[in-house]
Design a protein around this motif. Structure first.
Motif, PDB file in Angstrom:
ATOM      1  N   VAL A 103       0.866  -1.187   0.000  1.00  0.00           N
ATOM      2  CA  VAL A 103       0.000   0.000   0.000  1.00  0.00           C
ATOM      3  C   VAL A 103       0.899   1.232   0.000  1.00  0.00           C
ATOM      4  O   VAL A 103       1.925   1.234   0.672  1.00  0.00           O
ATOM      5  N   ALA A 104       0.490   2.263  -0.729  1.00  0.00           N
ATOM      6  CA  ALA A 104       1.198   3.534  -0.641  1.00  0.00           C
ATOM      7  C   ALA A 104       0.232   4.620  -0.219  1.00  0.00           C
ATOM      8  O   ALA A 104      -0.910   4.674  -0.700  1.00  0.00           O
ATOM      9  N   LEU A 105       0.712   5.434   0.719  1.00  0.00           N
ATOM     10  CA  LEU A 105      -0.063   6.595   1.147  1.00  0.00           C
ATOM     11  C   LEU A 105       0.632   7.830   0.584  1.00  0.00           C
ATOM     12  O   LEU A 105       1.826   8.034   0.836  1.00  0.00           O
ATOM     13  N   PHE A 106      -0.080   8.608  -0.197  1.00  0.00           N
ATOM     14  CA  PHE A 106       0.485   9.816  -0.801  1.00  0.00           C
ATOM     15  C   PHE A 106      -0.045  11.044  -0.087  1.00  0.00           C
ATOM     16  O   PHE A 106      -1.252  11.174   0.115  1.00  0.00           O
ATOM     17  N   PHE A 107       0.881  11.932   0.283  1.00  0.00           N
ATOM     18  CA  PHE A 107       0.502  13.229   0.850  1.00  0.00           C
ATOM     19  C   PHE A 107       1.369  14.249   0.116  1.00  0.00           C
ATOM     20  O   PHE A 107       2.432  14.658   0.575  1.00  0.00           O
ATOM     21  N   VAL A 108       0.939  14.578  -1.093  1.00  0.00           N
ATOM     22  CA  VAL A 108       1.771  15.330  -2.023  1.00  0.00           C
ATOM     23  C   VAL A 108       0.952  16.481  -2.609  1.00  0.00           C
ATOM     24  O   VAL A 108      -0.254  16.342  -2.824  1.00  0.00           O
ATOM     25  N   ARG A 109       1.628  17.581  -2.869  1.00  0.00           N
ATOM     26  CA  ARG A 109       0.928  18.725  -3.457  1.00  0.00           C
ATOM     27  C   ARG A 109       1.788  19.384  -4.545  1.00  0.00           C
ATOM     28  O   ARG A 109       2.941  19.719  -4.303  1.00  0.00           O
ATOM     29  N   ARG A 110       1.211  19.495  -5.718  1.00  0.00           N
ATOM     30  CA  ARG A 110       1.754  20.283  -6.838  1.00  0.00           C
ATOM     31  C   ARG A 110       3.258  20.070  -7.074  1.00  0.00           C
ATOM     32  O   ARG A 110       4.071  20.968  -6.868  1.00  0.00           O
ATOM     33  N   LYS A 111       3.625  18.881  -7.499  1.00  0.00           N
ATOM     34  CA  LYS A 111       5.013  18.542  -7.828  1.00  0.00           C
ATOM     35  C   LYS A 111       5.093  18.308  -9.339  1.00  0.00           C
ATOM     36  O   LYS A 111       4.112  17.946  -9.982  1.00  0.00           O
ATOM     37  N   THR A 112       6.313  18.512  -9.856  1.00  0.00           N
ATOM     38  CA  THR A 112       6.555  18.162 -11.256  1.00  0.00           C
ATOM     39  C   THR A 112       7.715  17.172 -11.274  1.00  0.00           C
ATOM     40  O   THR A 112       8.867  17.549 -11.532  1.00  0.00           O
ATOM     41  N   PRO A 113       7.439  15.919 -10.983  1.00  0.00           N
ATOM     42  CA  PRO A 113       8.542  14.954 -10.889  1.00  0.00           C
ATOM     43  C   PRO A 113       9.110  14.634 -12.264  1.00  0.00           C
ATOM     44  O   PRO A 113       8.421  14.771 -13.284  1.00  0.00           O
ATOM     45  N   PRO A 114      10.379  14.202 -12.300  1.00  0.00           N
ATOM     46  CA  PRO A 114      10.963  13.793 -13.583  1.00  0.00           C
ATOM     47  C   PRO A 114      10.171  12.618 -14.173  1.00  0.00           C
ATOM     48  O   PRO A 114       9.522  11.888 -13.415  1.00  0.00           O
ATOM     49  N   PRO A 115      10.268  12.456 -15.517  1.00  0.00           N
ATOM     50  CA  PRO A 115       9.428  11.440 -16.174  1.00  0.00           C
ATOM     51  C   PRO A 115       9.549  10.046 -15.567  1.00  0.00           C
ATOM     52  O   PRO A 115       8.540   9.358 -15.398  1.00  0.00           O
ATOM     53  N   GLU A 116      10.789   9.640 -15.214  1.00  0.00           N
ATOM     54  CA  GLU A 116      10.935   8.262 -14.719  1.00  0.00           C
ATOM     55  C   GLU A 116      10.245   8.099 -13.357  1.00  0.00           C
ATOM     56  O   GLU A 116       9.696   7.044 -13.036  1.00  0.00           O
ATOM     57  N   THR A 117      10.236   9.178 -12.573  1.00  0.00           N
ATOM     58  CA  THR A 117       9.541   9.114 -11.281  1.00  0.00           C
ATOM     59  C   THR A 117       8.036   8.998 -11.508  1.00  0.00           C
ATOM     60  O   THR A 117       7.343   8.199 -10.872  1.00  0.00           O
ATOM     61  N   LEU A 118       7.548   9.811 -12.432  1.00  0.00           N
ATOM     62  CA  LEU A 118       6.110   9.764 -12.725  1.00  0.00           C
ATOM     63  C   LEU A 118       5.709   8.384 -13.246  1.00  0.00           C
ATOM     64  O   LEU A 118       4.640   7.865 -12.914  1.00  0.00           O
ATOM     65  N   ASP A 119       6.592   7.777 -14.038  1.00  0.00           N
ATOM     66  CA  ASP A 119       6.317   6.430 -14.545  1.00  0.00           C
ATOM     67  C   ASP A 119       6.196   5.434 -13.405  1.00  0.00           C
ATOM     68  O   ASP A 119       5.314   4.561 -13.417  1.00  0.00           O
ATOM     69  N   LEU A 131      -4.000   2.083  -2.537  1.00  0.00           N
ATOM     70  CA  LEU A 131      -3.604   3.492  -2.593  1.00  0.00           C
ATOM     71  C   LEU A 131      -4.448   4.302  -1.616  1.00  0.00           C
ATOM     72  O   LEU A 131      -5.678   4.242  -1.639  1.00  0.00           O
ATOM     73  N   VAL A 132      -3.756   5.044  -0.763  1.00  0.00           N
ATOM     74  CA  VAL A 132      -4.432   5.996   0.117  1.00  0.00           C
ATOM     75  C   VAL A 132      -3.922   7.375  -0.265  1.00  0.00           C
ATOM     76  O   VAL A 132      -2.702   7.598  -0.291  1.00  0.00           O
ATOM     77  N   ALA A 133      -4.831   8.285  -0.587  1.00  0.00           N
ATOM     78  CA  ALA A 133      -4.439   9.628  -1.010  1.00  0.00           C
ATOM     79  C   ALA A 133      -4.993  10.621  -0.006  1.00  0.00           C
ATOM     80  O   ALA A 133      -6.186  10.602   0.305  1.00  0.00           O
ATOM     81  N   VAL A 134      -4.111  11.477   0.495  1.00  0.00           N
ATOM     82  CA  VAL A 134      -4.514  12.418   1.537  1.00  0.00           C
ATOM     83  C   VAL A 134      -4.497  13.846   0.982  1.00  0.00           C
ATOM     84  O   VAL A 134      -3.585  14.217   0.221  1.00  0.00           O
ATOM     85  N   GLY A 135      -5.496  14.616   1.386  1.00  0.00           N
ATOM     86  CA  GLY A 135      -5.548  16.055   1.166  1.00  0.00           C
ATOM     87  C   GLY A 135      -5.218  16.493  -0.253  1.00  0.00           C
ATOM     88  O   GLY A 135      -5.955  16.184  -1.198  1.00  0.00           O
ATOM     89  N   PRO A 136      -4.084  17.204  -0.433  1.00  0.00           N
ATOM     90  CA  PRO A 136      -3.786  17.834  -1.730  1.00  0.00           C
ATOM     91  C   PRO A 136      -3.343  16.845  -2.801  1.00  0.00           C
ATOM     92  O   PRO A 136      -3.024  17.269  -3.925  1.00  0.00           O
TER      93      PRO A 136
END
Lengths: 438, 601
Positions: A103-119, A131-136
């Protein structure tokens, strides 16, 4: 009228509970830590990635998630990995840990990660894990602006322009709230619209006279998704919020939420006699047992029933089946006497032992005990029958004789039907595969 | 740290109970656990004295006697409306589909075994198919009752999937109907599980009680064929008036030629709960057997109502049949709506469970605790040969008590008909010919000019005070005189008035004081004592803060009172109140809440 609305103003409730809950929280961590240490390391620990990437003023997610990691590991069989934002390249350190995570919990706001990270993130989201997504997190990726609609199933509509006053919350009955039912907040910031049809709203906050969704579940490409809007430091400091987060990790991983176990409710179910039984195993295998028909009516793969329609108003509606039906009982009753007399069915009740239900019923005097359990490998449901015939021989007509195994007693196959002789006790199993398998 | 923890515990304990103090009885709100939906649908005590509470969502929770330390005892039931707890491990529940025995076989505190005792009644999925209970009679049989289905066919969505034979014919224009067996009946189930249909002709007998001498009683709710709610004494095979249940008689419905003939065959309610004054939707009757721990009303019946009301009933047997008097017990402003389930704790505290789904707001658990001081109340009203004997809980001001003008007695009755509810008919004052005070100024015998059976006698004594100068808390009582002491009983007509309208009417000018009484009887539950609304019906007008409400013309307001206002939940009173009463109540509302208009009048 909403049955689960509390009759105290939420602001009052929060003020009453916040200090106490923090004290209890500290105590719970202490006791939990001792307990975990004494119990040793369980074999089936969940691997949880906590992804931190919001540097909104006043909200240091690195520190919030570090604390969450400590608390989760103290109280639950979780191994947590912190994946922290890299402030140099907008990427994340240790993003590769996602591959290993349940499981991944994401607590992330307005990032522009490099392509390989986004992949790597895309790969995880499509992996069928939790997937647990928090707030932003709904607007986490500047280079994946449709993440909110694509993955979370709702369109982010910006922060609330006005500071809200007292917020009343409405919780839908769901095991994610187990032990966290008294969660309260007096402020909530984000707005969502265009909810996907498969979104099940679990929490709503008052917005004037109306309510707006702030937490929901969804299943996409086999991935169980939980979105949780409230994200302030004060939220993370509440024991009830912490429980909701921890429960959602179990839920997303299709694990049993501690203290909830198998769920069973007699209620209004679709396509069954009024007042049938809904049964849900934590692994996502569920079924409807119809006492009037004396039969397993259908089974599905997904989440349990949504009971909200049962209780939401004066006119109750059927519970909502949350998933794909993989078994439907045939019209013909499975048990029938050899003289083909019309079946007289009597439901005798049920018993739950080790989280497994056993239904007792009679068909023309034939006493049947049926235990339905998920297979250990989660490949489907096993129906275990123990039948006692009296003076009359019976037949059992299976859907597919290949999936029947006789365990005990003198049963014989006749024309694809299992013959159950008079005055005997027979035990046999019928396997219902989760999905079509060869 | 420890000191802080102590303070927190103390604060938590104090927060648990929110008292509302008034003379005699204190209303407290019990805090339910956050994990429990507060729609309370049954309240019971175990032989050990522990509290058990069921809710509409199908859980049963238990707490210790103080109402703390809650834990979930059972879950998964389908709207349990009746609960009997035999021990910490065994309980019985009546829920929609069946009577079921619950057992915690492994002693872990949670029920694991659900054994069906009986499910001999039909279900179609209709929302109104409530199964009410649960009590035991002296032989150990379980006693329950079954509500009728609601009217519209569109509400039946389980086509081809109904349990029990479905019969859609209507017997006599009923609005709620008995679609499947034994809807509109009370029943017994033997310990061995045998179903015994007991009595029939009910609409919504929404709470069963068994008296200390083993007799079965229930409420029934006002509606079609039920003129006003009441307390019914269930006698085997008796017919109580709603025709639909007759379908399930062994030979089918009795072929009555007319409603009048049905009226003659019907056993009337033992006590009528006069609609409006004593609520509109009563729940379950419970007997005060606390031996004085709950105050001076030992042996009397308490019954909650959907409106913010708990009533009190005193029964007596006249000519072999039960009848008696009913009084408001509490209209505490803090009492919630939906008071349909009640139970006395072993220490004499009256617990009130509330659910109001779809009909209003207010769910939870409250309780009445007696503070040891005698309340100033009418204790009972009993029938005499030529009048009534009124007993009071405290000595009265002797001089006042002997004055006939301190008492107003009138009588009225209702139609027996297929329509929903009924206006009062044959309503007329009954002159008092003598007053006799005795028993240390606690007993008053009123001799009336004339006694007639088949009427409800209404007593008003708002200016009567105790010896210490305190006015009666509830100065109203209603006695249902089905029979007189000489055995005379009402034989009809049941479907028409006896008196010509002119005989009944009192012609006089507008009376603000009389209007105040009407307001306190009929309006206060929603509009509240202070006229600020927001009572039983949340949208009820606030006369004080919303000036537009009373800014309307008299004609407009009189029309609203007569015909009601669907959108705000204002019911029509045209069939309930006499025209004079409507004029009076408007005068009172203007006088009390619209001083400007009252001055200008």
């Amino acid at each position: 009228m909403t049955p689960f609305r509390r009759d105290r103003p939420k602001i009052l409730q929060r003020r009453q509970t916040s200090h106490r809950s923090r004290t209890v929280f500290a105590l719970a961590i202490l006791i939990g830590g001792l307990f975990t240490a004494a119990a040793g390391v369980a074999a089936d620990r969940l691997r949880v990635s906590l992804v931190s990437g919001s540097d909104r003023p006043g909200g240091d997610t690195d520190r919030t998630l570090e604390k969450l990691k400590r608390n989760l590991e103290a109280l639950h069989p979780f191994d947590c990995t912190l994946i922290l934002q890299n402030r140099n390249d907008e990427g994340f350190d240790r993003i590769g840990a996602l591959r290993e995570a349940d499981v991944a919990l994401f607590f992330v706001r307005r990032k522009t990660p490099p392509p390989e990270t986004l992949d790597a993130i895309r790969e995880f989201v499509d992996s069928g894990k939790g997937l647990v997504a928090v707030g932003p997190t709904s607007h986490a990726w500047e280079n994946w602006p449709t993440f909110d609609v694509d993955v979370l199933g709702a369109k982010y509509g910006g922060p609330d322009a006005e500071e809200r006053g007292a917020t009343e919350l409405r919780l839908r009955p769901h095991p994610i709230f187990h032990g966290g039912e008294d969660y309260a907040t007096d402020k909530y910031a984000y707005k969502y619209s265009e909810l996907a049809k498969d979104v099940l709203v679990l929490m709503e906050a008052s917005e004037g006279a109306k309510f707006t969704p702030i937490a929901w579940t969804r299943e996409r490409k086999g991935t169980r998704i939980f979105y949780l809007g409230p994200d302030r430091k004060e939220d993370f400091d509440q024991i009830s919020y912490f429980r909701i987060v921890a429960n959602s990790i179990y839920w997303a991983a299709r694990r049993e939420i501690p203290g909830t176990g198998t769920r069973i409710h007699r209620t209004w179910m679709p396509n069954a006699y009024p007042s049938s039984l809904a049964v849900g195993f934590p692994s996502g295998l569920n079924f409807c047992f119809d006492p009037t028909r004396g039969a397993l009516a259908y089974a599905w793969d997904g989440d349990y029933v949504d009971r909200w329609p049962n209780v939401a108003g004066k006119f109750p509606r059927d519970a909502g089946v949350q998933g794909q039906i993989f078994f439907k009982a045939p019209e013909q009753p499975a048990f029938r006497p050899e003289d083909a007399a019309p079946a007289k069915i009597r439901f005798r009740g049920y018993r739950v032992e080790n989280n497994l239900p056993t239904f007792n019923y009679e068909v023309n005097g034939l006493a049947i005990s049926e235990t339905i359990s998920p297979r250990p490998d989660q490949s489907g449901l096993n129906r275990h029958f123990r039948v006692e015939t009296s003076e009359q021989p019976f037949r059992f007509r299976p859907d597919d004789p290949r999936r029947v195994t006789v365990q005990a007693g003198a049963a014989a196959w006749v024309e694809g039907q299992l013959q159950l002789p008079a005055r005997s006790v027979i035990e046999f199993n019928v396997f219902l595969p989760r999905k079509d398998s060869p | 740290m420890i000191a802080m923890a102590k303070k927190l515990v103390l604060a938590a304990c104090l927060a648990l109970l929110v008292p509302n103090v008034h003379a005699g009885y204190r209303l407290e709100t019990v805090t339910l656990p956050a994990a429990m939906s507060p729609e309370v649908s049954a309240v019971a005590f175990s032989p050990e004295g522990d509290l058990y509470v069921a809710n509409r969502s199908g859980d049963i929770w238990t707490a210790d006697r103080t109402g703390r330390n809650w834990r979930r005892f059972a879950s998964g039931l389908h709207e349990p409306l009746g609960l009997l707890v035999d021990s910490a491990r065994v309980a019985y529940v009546v829920h929609r589909p069946e009577l079921v025995r619950l057992e915690d076989t492994n002693g872990d505190g949670v029920v694991d075994t659900f054994t069906t005792i009986n499910d001999h009644w039909g279900i179609t999925g209709n929302y109104h198919e409530f199964a009410y209970g649960l009590r035991r009679d002296k032989e150990g049989n379980f006693v329950g009752s079954l509500g009728l289905d609601s009217g519209g066919e569109q509400e039946f969505r389980y086509v081809g999937l109904t349990r029990g034979p479905i019969v859609k014919d209507k017997v006599r224009n009923e609005q709620q109907w008995s679609l499947v067996p034994y809807r509109g009946w009370s029943f017994k189930v033997t310990p061995a599980g045998e179903f015994i249909p007991w009595s029939y002709g009910f609409r919504q007998p929404s709470g069963i009680g068994v008296s200390p001498d083993g007799e079965i009683f229930s409420s029934d709710n006002q509606g079609d064929w039920v003129a006003s709610s009441g307390l019914i004494h269930h006698q085997k095979d008796h017919f109580y008036g709603h025709p639909s249940a007759m379908k399930w008689l062994p030979g089918g419905p009795t072929p009555f030629a007319s409603a009048e003939e049905m009226g003659r065959a019907r056993t009337p309610p033992a006590v009528i709960l006069a609609h409006g004054a004593l609520g509109g939707s009563p729940g379950e009757p419970v007997w005060d057997l606390s031996g004085g721990k709950f105050g001076p009303f030992g042996g009397q019946i308490f019954i909650g109502d959907f409106s913010k009301l708990v009533s009190r009933i005193v029964l007596e047997k006249i000519d072999g049949e039960y009848q008696g008097a009913a009084f408001p017990f509490s209209r505490d402003p803090a009492l919630r709506q939906g008071n349909l389930r009640m139970a006395f704790s072993p220490d004499g505290v009256l617990y009130v469970g509330q659910t109001s789904r779809g009909w209003g707001t207010g769910d939870g658990l409250q309780r009445f605790v007696w503070d040891g001081k005698p309340p100033v109340e009418i204790h009972s009203i009993r029938l005499l040969d030529r009048g009534f004997a009124l007993e009071f809980t405290v000595p009265l001001n002797a001089a006042d008590a002997a004055k006939a003008e301190k008492y107003r007695v009138k009588r009225f009755r209702y139609y027996y008909h297929e329509k929903y509810g009924s206006p009062r008919i044959d309503e007329a004052p009954v002159p008092i010919t003598s007053v006799l005070v005795s028993n240390g100024d606690r007993r008053v015998e009123l001799t009336l000019k004339e006694m007639k059976p088949g009427f409800v006698y209404e007593f008003q004594m708002e200016s009567l005070a105790s010896a210490s100068g305190e006015f009666l808390k509830n100065p109203t009582g209603f006695y249902t005189a089905n029979r007189l002491r000489n055995g005379e009983r009402f034989t009809g007509p049941f479907t028409q008035p006896i008196m010509a309208p002119a005989e009944a009417a009192e012609v006089r000018g507008v009376d603000v004081e009389a209007g105040k009484l009407v307001y306190r009887t009929y309006c206060v539950a929603c509009h509240q004592e202070d006229g600020r609304g927001g009572g039983a019906v949340a949208a009820a007008a606030n006369f004080v803060s919303d000036r537009t409400r009373l800014g309307k013309s008299d004609a407009e307001l009189l029309r609203t009172i007569r015909t009601g206002k669907l959108e705000t939940g204002m019911p029509p009173f045209g069939a309930v109140l006499a025209d004079q009463q409507i004029q009076d109540v408007l005068a009172y509302v203007r006088d009390a809440f619209d001083p400007q208009r009252a001055r200008g009048r």
